[in-house]
Design a protein around this motif. Structure first.
Motif: not given
Length: 107
Positions: A53-73
């Motif tokens: 569950q911790q691994f899934e949460n980290r993976l989802q957080r990383q994907q979310y942050q990458q998507q937000q970075q794309i949106y910011r750019e």
């Protein structure tokens, strides 16, 4: 496969956790959410479930942050390009040099 050192055991554990994460990700895509509830029968299974569950949460957080970075750019405005300030002379104007000064004479 024979693992002899502590690093090898850690690698084996990491590979097992990653394989479990991939399996859970595949199952979670195919099964409805109510089918994901697992009642562990021993402490090791509970620990592994928590790690997963911790691994899934980290993976989802990383994907979310990458998507937000794309949106910011995409939202970031590009620097406005200004036209260079180039003097334009008519055909009726001529340049005159007087000493160290160059001036334009138009008629």
């Amino acid at each position: 496969m024979v693992f002899r050192t502590g690093a090898d055991r850690m690698l084996r554990h990491t590979l097992a956790v990653l394989a479990g994460a991939l399996l859970v990700a595949a199952i979670s895509q195919a099964a409805p959410s109510y089918a994901q509830i697992v009642i562990p029968t021993n402490r090791n299974a509970l620990v592994q479930q928590n790690e997963l569950q911790q691994f899934e949460n980290r993976l989802q957080r990383q994907q979310y942050q990458q998507q937000q970075q794309i949106y910011r750019e995409l939202d970031r405005p590009a620097a406005p390009r200004s036209q260079p300030n180039v003097p334009i002379y008519d055909k009726t104007c001529r340049m005159e040099a007087v000493g160290n000064t160059i001036s334009r004479v138009c008629r």
